[in-house]
Design a protein around this motif. Structure first.
Motif, mmCIF file in Angstrom:
data_model
loop_
_atom_site.group_PDB
_atom_site.id
_atom_site.type_symbol
_atom_site.label_atom_id
_atom_site.label_comp_id
_atom_site.label_asym_id
_atom_site.label_seq_id
_atom_site.Cartn_x
_atom_site.Cartn_y
_atom_site.Cartn_z
ATOM 1 N N ASN A 95 20.492 1.610 58.705
ATOM 2 C CA ASN A 95 19.276 2.595 58.515
ATOM 3 C C ASN A 95 19.363 3.372 56.994
ATOM 4 O O ASN A 95 18.789 4.405 56.804
ATOM 5 N N HIS A 96 20.140 2.728 55.879
ATOM 6 C CA HIS A 96 20.246 3.435 54.661
ATOM 7 C C HIS A 96 20.270 2.285 53.896
ATOM 8 O O HIS A 96 20.761 1.107 53.851
ATOM 9 N N TYR A 97 19.869 2.577 52.526
ATOM 10 C CA TYR A 97 20.055 1.835 51.423
ATOM 11 C C TYR A 97 20.913 2.668 50.373
ATOM 12 O O TYR A 97 21.144 3.851 50.327
ATOM 13 N N ALA A 98 21.605 2.036 49.388
ATOM 14 C CA ALA A 98 22.405 2.555 48.512
ATOM 15 C C ALA A 98 21.450 3.259 47.146
ATOM 16 O O ALA A 98 20.325 2.357 46.994
ATOM 17 N N ARG A 99 22.062 4.158 46.540
ATOM 18 C CA ARG A 99 21.469 4.740 45.399
ATOM 19 C C ARG A 99 20.026 5.238 45.468
ATOM 20 O O ARG A 99 19.110 5.041 44.452
ATOM 21 N N VAL A 100 19.528 5.737 46.470
ATOM 22 C CA VAL A 100 18.110 6.139 46.937
ATOM 23 C C VAL A 100 18.301 7.536 46.191
ATOM 24 O O VAL A 100 16.943 8.047 46.082
ATOM 25 N N GLY A 101 19.122 8.068 45.676
ATOM 26 C CA GLY A 101 19.008 9.330 45.133
ATOM 27 C C GLY A 101 17.822 9.273 43.810
ATOM 28 O O GLY A 101 17.472 10.278 43.281
ATOM 29 N N ALA A 102 17.444 7.813 43.328
ATOM 30 C CA ALA A 102 16.891 7.805 42.233
ATOM 31 C C ALA A 102 15.259 8.462 42.595
ATOM 32 O O ALA A 102 14.480 8.467 41.810
ATOM 33 N N PHE A 103 15.086 8.818 43.963
ATOM 34 C CA PHE A 103 13.822 9.196 44.160
ATOM 35 C C PHE A 103 13.718 9.997 45.334
ATOM 36 O O PHE A 103 12.861 10.938 45.449
ATOM 37 N N LEU A 113 9.964 9.142 37.799
ATOM 38 C CA LEU A 113 8.295 9.048 38.050
ATOM 39 C C LEU A 113 7.862 8.946 36.297
ATOM 40 O O LEU A 113 6.631 8.443 36.258
ATOM 41 N N ARG A 114 8.508 9.273 35.437
ATOM 42 C CA ARG A 114 8.082 9.130 34.111
ATOM 43 C C ARG A 114 7.756 7.462 33.728
ATOM 44 O O ARG A 114 7.381 7.209 32.667
ATOM 45 N N ASN A 115 8.628 6.833 34.330
ATOM 46 C CA ASN A 115 8.541 5.133 33.910
ATOM 47 C C ASN A 115 7.759 4.595 34.821
ATOM 48 O O ASN A 115 7.502 3.328 34.496
ATOM 49 N N LEU A 116 6.865 5.235 35.628
ATOM 50 C CA LEU A 116 5.865 4.835 36.366
ATOM 51 C C LEU A 116 4.721 3.741 35.364
ATOM 52 O O LEU A 116 4.436 2.527 35.880
ATOM 53 N N PRO A 117 4.202 4.370 34.474
ATOM 54 C CA PRO A 117 3.359 3.372 33.855
ATOM 55 C C PRO A 117 4.004 2.211 33.177
ATOM 56 O O PRO A 117 3.024 1.310 32.887
ATOM 57 N N THR A 126 -1.367 12.563 38.093
ATOM 58 C CA THR A 126 -2.400 12.700 39.015
ATOM 59 C C THR A 126 -1.950 12.989 40.360
ATOM 60 O O THR A 126 -2.640 13.281 41.444
ATOM 61 N N PHE A 127 -0.441 12.906 40.475
ATOM 62 C CA PHE A 127 -0.123 13.068 42.187
ATOM 63 C C PHE A 127 1.334 13.793 42.009
ATOM 64 O O PHE A 127 1.554 14.268 43.005
ATOM 65 N N PHE A 128 1.952 14.379 40.811
ATOM 66 C CA PHE A 128 3.156 14.755 40.821
ATOM 67 C C PHE A 128 3.252 16.040 39.949
ATOM 68 O O PHE A 128 3.122 15.611 38.651
ATOM 69 N N PRO A 129 3.324 17.199 40.439
ATOM 70 C CA PRO A 129 3.154 18.198 39.389
ATOM 71 C C PRO A 129 4.457 18.015 38.207
ATOM 72 O O PRO A 129 5.590 17.754 38.598
ATOM 73 N N ARG A 130 3.782 18.636 36.870
ATOM 74 C CA ARG A 130 4.627 18.328 35.908
ATOM 75 C C ARG A 130 6.168 18.965 36.018
ATOM 76 O O ARG A 130 6.217 20.033 36.731
ATOM 77 N N VAL A 440 3.192 7.788 47.338
ATOM 78 C CA VAL A 440 4.545 7.093 47.958
ATOM 79 C C VAL A 440 4.807 5.751 47.519
ATOM 80 O O VAL A 440 6.078 5.514 46.697
ATOM 81 N N VAL A 441 3.986 4.816 47.211
ATOM 82 C CA VAL A 441 4.144 3.205 46.532
ATOM 83 C C VAL A 441 4.457 3.753 45.176
ATOM 84 O O VAL A 441 5.495 3.058 44.483
ATOM 85 N N GLY A 442 3.793 4.641 44.283
ATOM 86 C CA GLY A 442 4.292 4.607 43.099
ATOM 87 C C GLY A 442 5.659 5.395 43.029
ATOM 88 O O GLY A 442 6.425 4.781 41.833
ATOM 89 N N ALA A 443 6.029 6.290 43.604
ATOM 90 C CA ALA A 443 7.542 6.901 43.645
ATOM 91 C C ALA A 443 8.451 5.692 43.824
ATOM 92 O O ALA A 443 9.416 5.593 43.129
ATOM 93 N N LEU A 444 8.097 4.841 44.813
ATOM 94 C CA LEU A 444 9.115 3.857 45.215
ATOM 95 C C LEU A 444 9.306 2.667 43.935
ATOM 96 O O LEU A 444 10.230 2.403 43.626
ATOM 97 N N ARG A 445 8.008 2.504 43.442
ATOM 98 C CA ARG A 445 8.096 1.291 42.301
ATOM 99 C C ARG A 445 8.743 1.781 41.024
ATOM 100 O O ARG A 445 9.456 1.047 40.602
ATOM 101 N N SER A 446 8.656 3.178 40.850
ATOM 102 C CA SER A 446 9.245 3.830 39.446
ATOM 103 C C SER A 446 10.963 3.759 39.782
ATOM 104 O O SER A 446 11.614 3.653 38.865
ATOM 105 N N ALA A 447 11.199 3.581 41.001
ATOM 106 C CA ALA A 447 12.665 3.818 41.183
ATOM 107 C C ALA A 447 13.494 2.414 41.768
ATOM 108 O O ALA A 447 14.432 2.359 41.988
#
Length: 526
Positions: A95-103, A113-117, A126-130, A440-447
């Motif tokens: 029930n775990h993946y490695a290196r999920v501290g990225a998000f 999240l800065r890399n999302l674009p 638009t969804f994560f406060p500065r 949620v999808v944006g956060a996962l894709r960025s990491a």
């Protein structure tokens, strides 16, 4: 032969019971130490097993003894480092993946999240406060600039409001799909009249000039002319901020000319078109400081003065290993309130593969209320931090609204009923849920590129959101190993149901891809 041997570490009686009902046999995990935390976990496990005792004759204990040397094919732990993944076989579920501290750490989410674009056309603003990492020198300078820009915008908004104007572009109106009715519970705000002798008109002129330069840079107009960069270099920053504090927090008076009012309104309209967070940021310039890798609200404080934040930052810069571990984030000053009280929402989601990324969203969630009414003039945790572990240490407000829950927990169905009562029946399905899914999808894709993908693993996460007055969701953090310990009747029911439906997705669907998955909805698969 059927590979129905499981191992559960920690107090998870629901998972044990559901697996046994499927014909699985538990192999007891080996003891890995005798420290205080380990003893506490073992005591919790014993208490939970006594409470959920379905083995009065000791049959399960006997079967566990018989499989003590067998390979477990389903492994559930409450710590990702409890298992050496290198030793796992391909047919073992974990029930775990490695290196999920990225998000799942605050500094990791802030950075990635800065890399999302680069991965999506979504804008994290638009969804994560500065958010800024205080231990990184470049980030700290960017934060100082942002703090000063926000102070200038706040000064303009507040001065126009006190002059009787409602600055266009700073309201958080209900989205058209939400219907009409009560837009929000008004926040406690100062009188529109300032106190004492007026400050110099030069202060407003400086705020206007800073905002004009910032708007120009946002429109890339500074490429062809000699505009100072950053925008606040042309002012005495320390004096400017001290005067801003006097206006916002001490209610010092400001006098605006007609021309300044027109310029201010026009500037805020232009900034609103380019700054998605202009409406939610309010005009108190409140920021929230968070330890980068702690949970349950520990160590979090709110601050309204730059020097407060920088004092803490001094302790973050020294050791290289600590760099970036503290973050400072813009506080959502205009949250959706229920009976004058702030709340957030715990939203579960499940990842069953990272390549291709496969995400399941749980259609049930729960709200956590603060114990004291919301106020930007009092920044104590009881009013602003919704974590259950924090609020359990706080006293309920005297004269609390009778419709607020005594245990400070609501289900999302209760939120929907409330929204319908105030004329915003469509907000949940049309604004809140789609916004949470996209975040949620944006956060996962960025990491995604940083997480250790493994076929046969899965992981349940808990995302925390707060909503703006317009019902727009703002992602606060994502938690690995979200608590399954019930703190109320609502969480007792929902925590059991999310574990039940998770097993349907990760176990039952392997043999029957068309089996029901309960409240889990597949929202993304590459």
């Amino acid at each position: 032969q059927e590979k129905k041997i499981f191992m559960v570490q920690g107090p998870y009686p629901v998972i044990r019971r559901l697996l046994r009902a499927r014909g699985w046999v538990e192999r007891k995990p080996p003891s890995v130490g005798s420290g205080p935390e380990q003893r506490r976990e073992e005591e919790q496990q014993e208490e939970e097993e006594e409470r959920w005792d379905e083995d009065p004759d000791g049959i399960h204990d006997l079967m566990s003894h018989l499989v003590r040397n067998q390979v477990p094919y389903f492994i559930w732990t409450n710590r990702c480092d409890a298992i050496d993944r290198r030793l796992l076989r391909k047919d073992q579920l974990l029930n775990h993946y490695a290196r999920v501290g990225a998000f799942t750490t605050k500094d990791g989410l802030c950075l990635n999240l800065r890399n999302l674009p680069w991965f999506d056309q979504a804008d994290p603003n638009t969804f994560f406060p500065r958010c800024y990492r205080l231990g990184a020198a470049d980030d700290q300078q960017a934060f100082i600039e942002d703090f000063c820009l926000t102070a200038a915008r706040s000064l303009l908004k507040l001065s126009l409001e006190r002059a009787g104007d409602a600055p266009v572009g700073t309201e958080q109106r209900p989205k058209s799909s939400e219907g009409t009715g009560e837009s929000h519970v008004p926040h406690p705000m100062p009188s529109t009249a300032g106190l004492g002798p007026p400050l110099s008109p030069q202060l407003v002129e400086e705020a206007l000039r800073v905002c004009e330069q910032h708007l120009g840079s946002l429109g890339h107009q500074d490429i062809d002319r000699n505009t100072p960069s950053p925008a606040t270099t042309a002012i005495d920053r320390d004096r400017f901020l001290q005067d801003c504090y006097r206006v916002v927090h001490e209610r010092a008076r400001l006098v605006l000319s007609g021309e300044q009012r027109e310029r201010g309104r026009a500037l805020l309209r232009g900034l609103a078109e380019r700054l998605p967070q202009l409406g939610m940021e309010g005009h108190h310039n409140v920021w929230i400081l968070k330890p980068g890798a702690k949970s349950r609200g520990r160590g979090i404080v709110c601050a309204v003065r730059l020097e407060e934040v920088l004092r803490l930052a001094e302790g973050c810069l020294a050791p290289l290993g600590q760099a970036g571990k503290w973050v400072v984030q813009k506080y959502v000053e205009r949250p959706l309130l229920i009976f004058g009280t702030k709340f957030d929402i715990r939203q579960w989601f499940l990842v069953t593969d990272w390549n291709p990324l496969t995400v399941w969203f749980y259609r049930q969630s729960y709200l956590r209320f603060c114990s004291q009414p919301f106020s930007l003039h009092h920044l104590e945790p009881a009013r602003h931090l919704c974590n259950v572990s924090i609020q359990q240490q706080c006293r309920l407000a005297r004269g609390q609204h009778p419709q607020l829950p005594p245990d400070q927990i609501w289900s999302c169905q209760q939120l929907q009923a409330y929204l319908a009562q105030v004329g915003r029946a469509g907000a949940w399905e049309q604004v809140m849920v789609p916004g949470m899914k996209a975040a949620v999808v944006g956060a996962l894709r960025s990491a995604q590129d940083q997480v250790g993908s493994r076929k046969g693993s899965f992981e349940l996460y808990g995302a925390d959101f707060v909503f703006g007055e317009d019902c727009q969701p703002w992602l606060l953090e994502i938690n690995a190993s979200p608590t399954m310990a019930p703190s109320s009747a609502v969480t007792s029911r929902l925590c059991a149901s999310v574990q039940r439906d998770m097993l349907r997705v990760v176990i039952d669907r392997r043999d029957n891809p068309t089996c029901p998955t309960g409240a889990f909805e597949l929202i993304y698969k590459e």
